[in-house]
Write an enzyme that holds these catalytic residues in place. Structure first.
Site, PDB file in Angstrom:
ATOM      1  N   SER A  47       0.823  -1.216   0.000  1.00 54.21           N
ATOM      2  CA  SER A  47       0.000   0.000   0.000  1.00 54.21           C
ATOM      3  C   SER A  47       0.854   1.262   0.000  1.00 54.21           C
ATOM      4  O   SER A  47       0.390   2.336  -0.401  1.00 54.21           O
ATOM      5  CB  SER A  47      -0.943   0.008   1.207  1.00 54.21           C
ATOM      6  OG  SER A  47      -0.216   0.035   2.420  1.00 54.21           O
ATOM      7  N   TYR A 190      10.430  -3.004  18.187  1.00 50.10           N
ATOM      8  CA  TYR A 190      10.782  -3.110  16.765  1.00 50.10           C
ATOM      9  C   TYR A 190      12.062  -3.920  16.586  1.00 50.10           C
ATOM     10  O   TYR A 190      12.113  -4.855  15.780  1.00 50.10           O
ATOM     11  CB  TYR A 190      10.945  -1.711  16.164  1.00 50.10           C
ATOM     12  CG  TYR A 190      11.138  -1.718  14.663  1.00 50.10           C
ATOM     13  CD1 TYR A 190      10.056  -1.945  13.816  1.00 50.10           C
ATOM     14  CD2 TYR A 190      12.384  -1.500  14.092  1.00 50.10           C
ATOM     15  CE1 TYR A 190      10.217  -1.952  12.440  1.00 50.10           C
ATOM     16  CE2 TYR A 190      12.556  -1.508  12.722  1.00 50.10           C
ATOM     17  CZ  TYR A 190      11.466  -1.735  11.895  1.00 50.10           C
ATOM     18  OH  TYR A 190      11.639  -1.750  10.538  1.00 50.10           O
TER      19      TYR A 190
END
Length: 329
Positions: A47, A190
């Site tokens: 996207s 992360y």
């Protein structure tokens, strides 16, 4: 075999990363792009960011590309399809939410149908970031980031490896990060997820040697992509539901949660697809396990070298030696 860097060299490399100015981060003139004609590539998370520019880039080089994203229909899919149609690219958009077993099963089945039963290249690009100190990461945030960044990759591998093994060939690219080797305080989980991606990918690379399938871990530095917008949404929501006393206890790291904009980053996101295409074009058996990508400093490269040396020294002379050497030599 390259010499092992000293602890001083490792620290100096990490320090240089933070000292690099934006003016130095412009990519060098890229080499001539290879032809990818005849390849069928499935890429997740198209996207925006590396996924979107990559899907168009690979298709532009002649590949059949199956670009996947979650939440269809959505405007990003419409604009990607329009751009591909304008350039007459062999690009197909399929819905896959990598956090859903059902979505991955349905999406990969549709992708294989489009591809005539054979997908030779999987690019696991979908991922998210959520920042903040470890104690601030509640279980909702922790489960979400691991489900996307680690379990999402595993779901895709489980779905597409059987047909690669049947063909005795294939390539898997897993998008990690510099932060899959080095750690920045306040970065949430992360790094934890990307360290997991690094370990899983390396183990898989060894195990797939007999099957003729190669794995490459891509380690990008910081790039100006939409990842910052998405990360702020997740991080902002986390901050809103966090205990004020805990946020205050880590004030230097929590003050800016949900407001980071990636400013100061001017490197070209197309660096990543270019590097992936370059690895694709290499002869089988000569492709690297890891590729650091960024025009600035790459502190993880020193760790990559040490890691390879340790694996070879530890297991190179054992019964597993041929697998280890096939990946690192």
């Amino acid at each position: 075999m390259p010499s092992r860097p000293s602890r001083r060299e490792l620290i100096a490399g990490a320090a240089a990363l933070t000292a690099t100015t934006p003016a130095l981060l412009h990519a060098a003139t890229p080499a001539a792009a290879p032809s990818l004609k005849g390849r069928t590539i499935l890429i997740t998370g198209t996207s925006s960011g590396f996924g979107r520019v990559g899907a168009l880039y690979y298709a532009g080089l002649g590949a059949k590309v199956i670009a996947t994203m979650r939440g269809l229909p959505r405007p990003e899919a419409d604009t990607l399809a329009a751009e591909a149609a304008k350039e007459k690219l062999d690009l197909h958009i399929v819905e896959i939410d990598v956090t859903s077993d059902v979505s991955v099963a349905a999406g990969t089945a549709k992708a294989l149908e489009i591809a005539g039963g054979r997908i030779d290249t999987l690019i696991n690009n979908a991922g998210i970031g959520i920042t903040g100190p470890v104690e601030v990461q509640d279980m909702e945030a922790t489960k979400l980031i691991f489900d996307t960044n680690v379990l999402g990759i595993q779901r895709m591998q489980l779905a597409l490896l059987p047909q690669m093994r049947a063909a005795k060939s294939g390539q898997i690219f897993n998008i990690s990060s510099q932060l899959g080797r080095v750690i920045v305080p306040g970065g949430g989980h992360y790094s934890a997820t990307k360290f997991a991606v690094e370990a899983m990918s390396e183990q898989l690379a060894y195990e797939l040697v007999p099957h003729g399938i190669e794995v490459t871990v891509i380690q990008p530095g910081g790039y100006p992509t939409k990842v910052w917008v998405n990360r702020n949404a997740y991080t902002g929501a986390l901050k809103q539901r966090s205990d004020a006393a805990v946020l205050e206890a880590y004030a230097p790291f929590t003050k800016g949660m949900g407001t980071e904009d990636g400013s100061g980053r001017s490197a070209d996101p197309l660096d990543v697809p270019r590097a992936i295409a370059e690895v694709m074009a290499m002869p089988a058996g000569k492709r690297p396990l890891r590729r650091a990508v960024h025009p600035g400093n790459k502190p993880q490269e020193a760790i990559n070298r040490v890691s390879a040396e340790v694996q070879l020294a530890w297991l190179g002379g054992s019964a597993l030696g041929p697998l280890i050497k096939a990946v690192h030599d």
